[in-house]
Design a protein around this motif. Sequence first.
Motif, mmCIF file in Angstrom:
data_model
loop_
_atom_site.group_PDB
_atom_site.id
_atom_site.type_symbol
_atom_site.label_atom_id
_atom_site.label_comp_id
_atom_site.label_asym_id
_atom_site.label_seq_id
_atom_site.Cartn_x
_atom_site.Cartn_y
_atom_site.Cartn_z
ATOM 1 N N LEU A 238 0.821 -1.209 0.000
ATOM 2 C CA LEU A 238 0.000 0.000 0.000
ATOM 3 C C LEU A 238 0.855 1.260 0.000
ATOM 4 O O LEU A 238 0.561 2.227 -0.716
ATOM 5 N N SER A 239 1.928 1.276 0.800
ATOM 6 C CA SER A 239 2.787 2.459 0.836
ATOM 7 C C SER A 239 3.478 2.679 -0.501
ATOM 8 O O SER A 239 3.631 3.822 -0.958
ATOM 9 N N SER A 240 3.892 1.594 -1.154
ATOM 10 C CA SER A 240 4.530 1.736 -2.470
ATOM 11 C C SER A 240 3.560 2.334 -3.479
ATOM 12 O O SER A 240 3.908 3.238 -4.249
ATOM 13 N N LEU A 241 2.347 1.829 -3.505
ATOM 14 C CA LEU A 241 1.346 2.355 -4.426
ATOM 15 C C LEU A 241 1.018 3.817 -4.117
ATOM 16 O O LEU A 241 0.932 4.660 -5.027
ATOM 17 N N TYR A 242 0.846 4.114 -2.845
ATOM 18 C CA TYR A 242 0.465 5.469 -2.436
ATOM 19 C C TYR A 242 1.526 6.483 -2.857
ATOM 20 O O TYR A 242 1.217 7.533 -3.428
ATOM 21 N N LYS A 243 2.791 6.173 -2.595
ATOM 22 C CA LYS A 243 3.883 7.064 -2.990
ATOM 23 C C LYS A 243 3.908 7.273 -4.503
ATOM 24 O O LYS A 243 4.134 8.391 -4.987
ATOM 25 N N ALA A 244 3.656 6.215 -5.256
ATOM 26 C CA ALA A 244 3.673 6.324 -6.716
ATOM 27 C C ALA A 244 2.515 7.185 -7.213
ATOM 28 O O ALA A 244 2.682 8.015 -8.129
ATOM 29 N N PHE A 245 1.329 7.020 -6.638
ATOM 30 C CA PHE A 245 0.188 7.852 -7.022
ATOM 31 C C PHE A 245 0.470 9.326 -6.717
ATOM 32 O O PHE A 245 0.107 10.214 -7.497
ATOM 33 N N ILE A 246 1.090 9.595 -5.572
ATOM 34 C CA ILE A 246 1.396 10.978 -5.205
ATOM 35 C C ILE A 246 2.385 11.587 -6.202
ATOM 36 O O ILE A 246 2.203 12.727 -6.665
ATOM 37 N N GLU A 247 3.421 10.852 -6.561
ATOM 38 C CA GLU A 247 4.402 11.388 -7.502
ATOM 39 C C GLU A 247 3.761 11.655 -8.866
ATOM 40 O O GLU A 247 4.016 12.693 -9.496
#
Length: 330
Positions: A238-247
């Motif tokens: 989830l953290s990996s996906l979240y960071k990617a969506f933010i970028e």
Amino acid sequence: MTRLRLTMAIGAYDHVRDLATGAVRCEGVDLNVLEMPVEEIFHRFIAHRQFDVSEVSMGKFSALRAAGDDSLVGLPVFPSRMFRHSSIYVRRDSGLTDPARLAGLRVGIPEWAQTAAVYSRGLLQHRYGVDLSSITWVQAGVNQPGRREKVALSLPGGIVVERRPGDTLTGLLVDGEVDAVLSAHAPDCFFDRPDVITRMFEDSREVEQEYFAGTGIFPIMHAVAVRRDLVEANPWLLSSLYKAFIEARDRSLARARESSVSFWPLPWAASHVREVERVMGTEELWPYGIEANRRTLDAFLQFGLEQGVLGAPLDAADMFASAVDDLFRI
């Protein structure tokens, strides 16, 4: 290192584009991204779980969670947000320009649990004082017959929903069998019969800005959900996906603010962004996360409970992984 291979279904949003194309990499994940109409995404994911990660309707996702279905974990990433004053369609000859006048009339909806309709009914009730039980609600497909509800409902007493599976909202509105239609997807008659059908608010921007100024609500239509079995097997996902969506979002906003070249096929695009920032604030133009969206999420869950879309009270933390809000800072 073996990377997790996942399929994600999502609309063709510019603020997701760099993730979809691979320009932004999701740590530990190889994403196969499918872009398709959201109605198809919702049907294939909610009904059949055909994807690993998917855009989801807030109405349907919250209804499932309130019913105890915890097979999906929500990411507080909101690809689609729309004010819904512009989603009320009426006949030109009706003279309906005030939402309060819908009390006692017949109003069409594509599904009771459609997110846009939840917000529109919340507007009618809380902004314009309409008793929702005074309206006869007519459910039918917008432009094609046969549409049905996709989640179980707990309709409040006094609410009447007339099912018309063989009809369309387009036909019912043109024929005068409904007085208005609340729909995210514009009925075909709005384009085909502009002499007959119009929006209740023909220029909705001003009233929508007033609504935001008075309530702080920036309606969230869609979120992103991940299959729980994948999250439990990969706690970092989830953290990996979240960071990617933010970028990906931040890159999109940078393009939108660019004034030296025209990334968008529109004149004055950058000045439009500055105007939106003036109205809505510059701290976070398109916020992700639970707390940054608390007012909107709480309002939506209140509307959903009042309207019987949710069978039990629900908090945003019951829907979304709150841990991703706590990203590290340097």
